[in-house]
Scaffold this active site. Sequence first.
Site, PDB file in Angstrom:
ATOM      1  N   TYR A  88     -19.515  13.108 -10.989  1.00 53.55           N
ATOM      2  CA  TYR A  88     -19.547  14.347 -11.759  1.00 53.55           C
ATOM      3  C   TYR A  88     -18.288  14.556 -12.600  1.00 53.55           C
ATOM      4  O   TYR A  88     -18.291  15.377 -13.515  1.00 53.55           O
ATOM      5  CB  TYR A  88     -19.703  15.546 -10.826  1.00 53.55           C
ATOM      6  CG  TYR A  88     -20.998  15.549 -10.050  1.00 53.55           C
ATOM      7  CD1 TYR A  88     -22.224  15.517 -10.694  1.00 53.55           C
ATOM      8  CD2 TYR A  88     -20.983  15.586  -8.657  1.00 53.55           C
ATOM      9  CE1 TYR A  88     -23.417  15.514  -9.978  1.00 53.55           C
ATOM     10  CE2 TYR A  88     -22.159  15.590  -7.938  1.00 53.55           C
ATOM     11  CZ  TYR A  88     -23.371  15.553  -8.604  1.00 53.55           C
ATOM     12  OH  TYR A  88     -24.533  15.554  -7.897  1.00 53.55           O
TER      13      TYR A  88
ATOM     14  N   HIS B 230      -8.382  -3.821  -6.993  1.00 53.41           N
ATOM     15  CA  HIS B 230      -8.063  -3.158  -5.716  1.00 53.41           C
ATOM     16  C   HIS B 230      -9.286  -3.210  -4.800  1.00 53.41           C
ATOM     17  O   HIS B 230     -10.120  -2.291  -4.799  1.00 53.41           O
ATOM     18  CB  HIS B 230      -7.663  -1.712  -5.988  1.00 53.41           C
ATOM     19  CG  HIS B 230      -6.900  -1.071  -4.865  1.00 53.41           C
ATOM     20  ND1 HIS B 230      -5.615  -1.429  -4.514  1.00 53.41           N
ATOM     21  CD2 HIS B 230      -7.255  -0.100  -3.990  1.00 53.41           C
ATOM     22  CE1 HIS B 230      -5.200  -0.695  -3.508  1.00 53.41           C
ATOM     23  NE2 HIS B 230      -6.178   0.117  -3.163  1.00 53.41           N
TER      24      HIS B 230
ATOM     25  N   ARG C 217       0.785  -1.228   0.000  1.00 55.02           N
ATOM     26  CA  ARG C 217       0.000   0.000   0.000  1.00 55.02           C
ATOM     27  C   ARG C 217       0.814   1.273   0.000  1.00 55.02           C
ATOM     28  O   ARG C 217       0.557   2.196  -0.755  1.00 55.02           O
ATOM     29  CB  ARG C 217      -0.938   0.015   1.225  1.00 55.02           C
ATOM     30  CG  ARG C 217      -2.278  -0.598   0.977  1.00 55.02           C
ATOM     31  CD  ARG C 217      -3.196  -0.342   2.157  1.00 55.02           C
ATOM     32  NE  ARG C 217      -2.961  -1.274   3.242  1.00 55.02           N
ATOM     33  CZ  ARG C 217      -3.578  -1.220   4.414  1.00 55.02           C
ATOM     34  NH1 ARG C 217      -4.418  -0.238   4.657  1.00 55.02           N
ATOM     35  NH2 ARG C 217      -3.338  -2.104   5.348  1.00 55.02           N
TER      36      ARG C 217
END
Length: 830
Positions: free
Chosen positions: A134, A90, A44
Amino acid sequence: MSSDIPDGPEDQPTVPAANVERVRVEDEMEQSYIDYAMSVIAGRALPDVRDGLKPVHRRILYAMHEMGVSSGSSHRKSSSVVGETMGDYHPHGDQAIYDTLVGMAQDFGMRYPLVDGQGNFGSMDGDPAAAMRYTEARMSSISEELLADIEKDTVDFQPNYDDRLTEPEVLPAAYPNLLVNGSTGIAVGMSTKIPPHNLGEVIDATIHLIDNPDCSVEDLLHLEESPGPIKGPDFPTGANIVGRNDVHKAYKTGRGRITVRAEYEVDDEDGRIVITELPYQENKARMVERIAEDVNEGKIEGISDLRDESDRDGVRIVVELKRGANVDVVENQLLEHHLESTFGVINLSLVDGQPRVLTLKETLAEYVDHRKEVVRRRSQFELDEAEDRAHILEGRLTAVENTDDVIELIQDAEDRGSAKEALKSEFDFSEDQADHIVRIQLGSLTSAEVEEIETEYEEVQERIERLEEILGDEQELLDVIKDELAEIKDEYDDERRTKIIEDTGEVTHEDLIPEEDCVVVITEDDYIKRMPVDKFDPQGRGGKGIIGADPKEGDRVHKVFRANSHDYLLCFTNQGQVYRLKTYQVPEMSRTARGNHIRNVIEGIDDGEEITAVVNTDDFESDECLTMVTRDGYVKRTRTTEFENIRSTGIIAASLEDGDELVDVEVTTGDQDLVIATEGGMTIRFDEDEAREMGRTARGVGAIKLQEGDAVTGLVATDEHDERALLTVTQNGYGKRTKLSEYRCQSRYGKGLIDIKTGGRNGPVTAVKAVTEEDHLIIMSEHGQIMRIRASEISTVGRNTMGVTIMELEGNDGVASVTVVPAPETDDEE
């Protein structure tokens, strides 16, 4: 079989002892924590040295690659990209994936953005991006270079989290992305912070290392003696790196601290400072807020207005200065607190799955090794393909040379399988060649087609020779890497944004403060300010003065004293505390200003605590003492050395009885006399040796026997050769000068002698000072009137007299404080 496990209930199965492993709890916890830490480190938090990416970045780009969302395609909803990444590669929170996607699209956060975003992707003000439904995204063209040739077996793949698909362990990375875009991450017990760089410089350094594998880190850096390719980090927000030494240290050791300074212009004519570039990762809106807070709190002086005029074209923060403000001082205050930041370099990345701190050369060397592996595997893949194609073309050429026999043989065959076997038997074709020939059309056997096959065959043979040359010669392989890096540079290189400026040494705030005599005014409600002494012209005795302060209703001026702007002062309070203060830390304000609250200047001062005496520390000698007197008539002497280390919150200067207050402090040499005056007009003079030296926390000894209702008001140190006069000023504006020689020595703790008559018009004594004929006096009234007069204008008379009018006061106003200032060199004594 015996077992050490206690028997359980009958319905529970018996566990054989052989299946139980006994371990110490601390050992298991230690190993589990190590496993967890390494999982976080590798899975990570830290980038891989080869492609400069963390797993989440790599998975997003690979998911976009698989979706076909390239730089040449239309944008796709960010939510679609996030969904594909989360579903296939993921398995973590969608918001974490989207935040990473946003970061890769921000041109102020990434030197060469890997994602081409459309919509609101946040700002330098810390504004968050719009919701993923958006915004739209696609890969940028430079990110495609990271994935180039991934289909050609250039990197290893591993199963995804549910074994349905495979994902790359690392990307081929056609350029050194770790240095180009940098990286930031926090793992368990370690962190990385790698600054971004100019792509052209990094590529030039990589090529230099390929050509000179034994070069040093210095050979890769831009130094005066050897102008290497890398000048330093190149931040997307521009700005300036101060000094080269720290940069070079970071490259040579893998760790360092780089000072980054904003880019700004000083406009002396219009009285403004315009900031156009900010340090990397600086929150612009928060920085503007902090500047405004410091201006409001008086920590930064001289700013009248602050505007953020930034737009899409760039940063523009305008700092308007007050008329007469010292531009250098404001500039230095902004630099000290707001316009400079430190970038802590930790060049930590994963090398063969293990975290390592690398030097610049080691980082590039690891990348070159990766790229050699990529090009070697790609070349082998292409060679295999080329040999397969050459093999097919050889079969076709044989078939063309024997067209009639091939056609007849195929016609005579019962089926396709029989035809293939016949071809293999007759012409020694391989399985692939025979399969290809039975599938071709007759039209491909024309003479024109034959010429094309022969041309292609020659090209494939040349390609095979070239690939074998690359695979067989390390230098040829390195030349390929260099050529491809040069192509990347030609395509994507741009101008450097961050400039390297020389470190001219630390310019302190004090260096920019003009050295001048100041008047510091303090009110009873603890408001404080300073004004230049030369703002006040001398007046004649008996004048009203001019406005020197504007206390709020109910407040009164309490103390006025003179100090040089560069002096270190010890400020003693009525409660026996002492604080250390630099004069310039007191905000400079106009005559009509009220001032700032003293808590903004002196940390730790309590409500109701008032400064009653100020001593300049610049002239201290180790054998001198600070002599203090209290309102109730106690005196004590303490060595100046006990006041060398004063905490920011102050220390105790004297212990006081209930109701007593510290009223005055003088520096004495040990062989002087002390003259102590009271509000009732009495004075006593005695040898300072009669008050022995004591520690800071001592109360002191009796100095004068006070009559009922009387209190000490001041202290003067003198000696038998002192030709000065004792100036006495009363609350109602009257005063006189009397030669100090007229005050004979007595024993300590006597009643003293009458100095001035305080009955009737005079009122109680406010201040006593030792003055010469040349001294000037600054007298401040409780209502804020200030007056500067020459000491020579006040009559010299004997003790036990009324004195003359010094300052005309109105209404219930009274003299608050008096301070002595040296006469200016140009003073006219007419």
